[in-house]
Design an enzyme around this catalytic site. Structure first.
Site, short mmCIF file in Angstrom:
data_model
loop_
_atom_site.label_atom_id
_atom_site.label_comp_id
_atom_site.label_asym_id
_atom_site.label_seq_id
_atom_site.Cartn_x
_atom_site.Cartn_y
_atom_site.Cartn_z
N PHE A 1 -24.68 6.69 -29.73
CA PHE A 1 -23.40 6.15 -29.31
C PHE A 1 -23.47 6.04 -27.77
O PHE A 1 -24.47 5.55 -27.28
CB PHE A 1 -22.26 6.94 -29.95
CG PHE A 1 -22.12 6.47 -31.39
CD1 PHE A 1 -23.13 6.71 -32.32
CD2 PHE A 1 -21.08 5.65 -31.77
CE1 PHE A 1 -23.09 6.16 -33.60
CE2 PHE A 1 -21.02 5.10 -33.06
CZ PHE A 1 -22.03 5.36 -33.96
N TYR B 1 -28.65 -8.15 -30.18
CA TYR B 1 -29.13 -6.81 -29.84
C TYR B 1 -29.08 -5.89 -31.06
O TYR B 1 -30.08 -5.30 -31.46
CB TYR B 1 -28.31 -6.21 -28.69
CG TYR B 1 -28.56 -4.74 -28.48
CD1 TYR B 1 -29.85 -4.28 -28.26
CD2 TYR B 1 -27.51 -3.82 -28.51
CE1 TYR B 1 -30.10 -2.91 -28.09
CE2 TYR B 1 -27.76 -2.46 -28.33
CZ TYR B 1 -29.05 -2.01 -28.13
OH TYR B 1 -29.29 -0.68 -27.96
#
Ligand code: UDP
Length: 326
Positions: free
Chosen positions: A168, A140
């Site tokens: 984040f 990923y």
């Protein structure tokens, strides 16, 4: 001046489409509905198209007279990417290549991209700044870093400019309760905690209690989805005003442990939320906190909802409304 929101049926993309339209931009949504929700798109012109279908993407760009692209469409689970690397590189990386090719054909030169903390891998020094070397630990993270690198190469070769926004932990929901987080299956901490508060799950398992953190659980940097999205429009304005390509962390620069998030959710919901401590989840770094000063200084970004109780409270409003009738 029309903006194509790629992945506009997903959690963050749907918030982006709504926000951009509220700010007076004309929005068009493209999504293959592999993980997104048709009912999250609202009234925007919508094309059910896969990014890897180059001719179809090109046709949408042409027909809708698109002037800039915001790209939110990606598979985004670290664990799944380890088990299914083919799907991640194909969907994420190849999808981006086709999108850039279609943009190149039509000379569309501005793109805003959802990148991720996962491009960094294990970093020693917290908070993480944008200039540390990227060493992603999963397909990923690697697929997203490759997507950033492709945009950089297209900038160098063809003058196509980009802003990569490294998220984040996105959390929370639209203030008006109209949109929120709903993945299937759900793997994220806050929605699982809220599911437990609603009684849709018996308990939440906290993954790992022996991390080198004050309470032994992982620490993450949570950012309200509405704050996340406001940075996207600022990034687009930067490009529209002739600014250079850039990379920014989008984060709050503060961290909460998994047990702290659970405690805050108990306060917000008034529910008991039973929990058990479990094994570590593979691939989870102990602490992820980002330095957000570059986005604040260069984009004029402002964090307006930077309180974990507010973030969980907005997620709870949506969660009750959406899942409370089961
Ligand atoms: N987590 C947990 N139990 C769960 C889901 C997540 O303890 O059922 C932990 C996870 O191990 C990590 C933190 O919650 O330490 C945030 O995970 P999430 O999947 O929400 O986001 P990520 O940090 O992976 O993007």
């Amino acid at each position: 001046m029309s903006i194509l929101v790629v992945g506009g049926a997903g959690y963050i993309g749907s918030h982006a489409a709504k926000y951009l339209s509220e700010k007076g931009r004309r929005v068009v949504v493209l999504d293959n509905l592999s993980t997104g929700h048709r009912d999250a798109i609202g009234d925007f012109p919508f094309y059910e198209v896969d990014l890897r279908d180059l001719d179809a993407v090109e046709a949408v760009l042409r027909k809708e007279k698109i002037t800039a692209v915001m790209h939110f469409a990606a598979k985004s689970l670290v664990g799944e990417s380890v088990a299914m690397p083919l799907e991640y590189y194909d969907n994420n990386t190849v999808g981006m290549l086709r999108l850039l090719e279609a943009m190149r054909r039509l000379e569309i030169n501005n793109i805003i991209f959802s990148s991720t903390a996962a491009v960094y891998g294990e970093v020693e020094k917290m908070p993480i700044t944008e200039d540390v070397p990227c060493r992603p630990k999963s397909p990923y993270g690697s697929s997203k870093l490759m997507m950033e690198e492709m945009m950089q190469a297209f900038d160098q070769a063809y003058g196509m400019r980009y802003v990569a926004l490294r998220y984040f932990n996105a959390a929370g929901a639209a203030k008006d309760g109209s949109l929120g987080e709903r993945h299937s299956p759900e793997t994220h901490l806050i929605p699982i905690i809220l599911d437990t508060a609603l009684g849709r799950r018996e308990k939440i398992e906290i993954f790992g209690s022996d991390y080198p953190t004050p309470d032994g659980t992982c620490i993450r940097d949570y950012i309200h989805v509405e704050d996340l999205i406001s940075a996207h429009l600022l990034a687009l304005e930067r490009l529209e005003q002739g600014g250079d390509s850039a990379i920014y962390n989008l984060a709050s620069q503060s961290g909460f442990s998994n047990l702290e998030v659970l405690a805050a959710a108990r306060e917000v919901t008034g529910a008991e939320i039973p929990h058990v401590m479990g094994e570590r989840r593979a691939g989870d770094p102990a602490v992820l906190i980002a330095d957000n000063r570059k986005a604040i200084a260069e984009l004029g970004w402002e964090l307006k909802h930077n309180d974990i109780h507010e973030i969980i409270g907005d997620a709870w409003n949506f969660h009750k409304k959406f899942f409370g009738q089961d």
